[in-house]
Design an enzyme around this catalytic site. Structure first.
Site, PDB file in Angstrom:
ATOM      1  N   SER A   1      41.152  51.817  47.679  1.00 45.21           N
ATOM      2  CA  SER A   1      40.422  50.733  48.340  1.00 45.21           C
ATOM      3  C   SER A   1      39.280  51.298  49.182  1.00 45.21           C
ATOM      4  O   SER A   1      38.379  51.926  48.649  1.00 45.21           O
ATOM      5  CB  SER A   1      41.398  49.888  49.160  1.00 45.21           C
ATOM      6  OG  SER A   1      40.831  48.636  49.493  1.00 45.21           O
TER       7      SER A   1
ATOM      8  N   ASP B   1      42.801  45.521  43.686  1.00 41.84           N
ATOM      9  CA  ASP B   1      42.913  46.547  44.723  1.00 41.84           C
ATOM     10  C   ASP B   1      44.010  47.569  44.425  1.00 41.84           C
ATOM     11  O   ASP B   1      45.154  47.213  44.150  1.00 41.84           O
ATOM     12  CB  ASP B   1      43.195  45.860  46.065  1.00 41.84           C
ATOM     13  CG  ASP B   1      42.976  46.768  47.263  1.00 41.84           C
ATOM     14  OD1 ASP B   1      43.549  47.863  47.289  1.00 41.84           O
ATOM     15  OD2 ASP B   1      42.239  46.365  48.172  1.00 41.84           O
TER      16      ASP B   1
END
Length: 299
Positions: free
Chosen positions: A38, A182
């Site tokens: 991320s 993600d």
């Protein structure tokens, strides 16, 4: 073989930038592997190139408009505290378009390409280091690790973007016949992957406090409650990653150097406040400096 691992953490990535700056510039650490999830995936290409000043500028000038083309949030301030409420118009627009997410983050995709050029990519790919970003293959319920060595420029930029797409508030991306989001949903702190790739010493930047020091205040509406629940899920994934990583490190005699945030930085890492992020960068630098001094004294 030394590795730098940076966890997910949204706007708290500014803190990781400060820690990494100290480790690279002051401690003179040289890494063979850079792994990120991320916000960590956004940091590591620039860190591997040594572009600290450029990275600092990026992380202290980013705002919500540079990330979202359809922003599902409205940020309000009450008693000097920022908090998030739902942007009903944008969310309704997504539903009417048949989308499965509350917002879209195409602006972040553009920002990644604007800040990481083709020439930088080619230079980084030619270096004797590996840069790996973590994504979650939602279709197959598993993490995947994407090395710069295996990607074209367009592919690698897309994987960085996908790694940072915090669902269901950002874009759900279909690539290679699967849907991705993600990396934090499956591998928030990819210590195990660094060990699997041969790391013998790992500096790990974890964008959470080592011990939970404040009580979570649940949202007062369904939207903010949903954010809290997803944050809880990521917290559990991170604890499992850390536990498994410590066990693997012990079994393979790998040295782990853990850098946590010394205090809780924010209640919502999806708020990108330039002033706060500038302070967090400085805090990360000072924290790494103090920790290094303590480690030296204990030797």
């Amino acid at each position: 073989m030394r590795a730098l691992v940076i966890s997910g953490g949204g706007s708290k990535g500014a803190f990781a930038g400060g820690v990494a700056q100290y480790l690279l510039q002051n401690k003179g650490h040289h890494y063979d592997l850079f792994l990120g999830t991320s916000t960590g995936s956004l940091l590591i290409p620039h860190l591997a190139l040594g572009n600290i000043d450029k990275l600092h500028s990026i992380y202290t000038n980013v705002n919500m408009d540079k990330i979202f083309d359809i922003n599902p949030f409205i940020i309000k301030k009450k008693q000097r505290q920022n908090y998030i409420t739902i942007n009903h118009i944008n969310v309704l627009r997504q539903f009417l378009r048949g989308k499965r997410t509350f917002g879209e983050s195409r602006n972040l995709q553009k920002l990644i390409r604007a800040d990481f050029s083709i020439s930088e990519f080619e230079h980084l790919k030619s270096l004797p280091v590996d840069v790996i970003v973590t994504v979650t293959n939602i279709s197959r319920n598993k993490p995947e690790y994407k090395s710069i060595k295996d990607c074209s420029y367009d592919e690698f930029c897309d994987w960085i973007w996908i790694s940072s797409n915090y669902l269901p508030f950002m874009s759900l991306v279909k690539k290679n016949g699967c849907e991705y989001g993600d990396g934090g949903f499956s591998s928030l702190i990819p210590i195990g992957e660094a060990i699997n790739r041969g790391a013998t010493e790992i500096d790990v930047i974890i964008l959470e406090t080592e011990i939970k020091i404040t009580k979570t205040i649940l949202g007062k509406n369904p939207f903010s409650l949903l954010i809290n629940l997803f944050l809880f899920t990521l917290d559990q994934v991170g604890k499992l990653d850390l536990s498994n990583g410590k066990l693997a490190a012990k079994n393979k005699n790998v040295k782990l150097n853990l850098y946590y945030t010394p205090t809780k930085l924010t209640n919502n890492a999806l708020i990108f406040d330039q002033k706060k992020m500038k302070k967090w960068w400085s805090l990360g630098y000072r924290y790494a400096q103090n920790k290094s001094e303590i480690m030296s004294d204990n030797k």
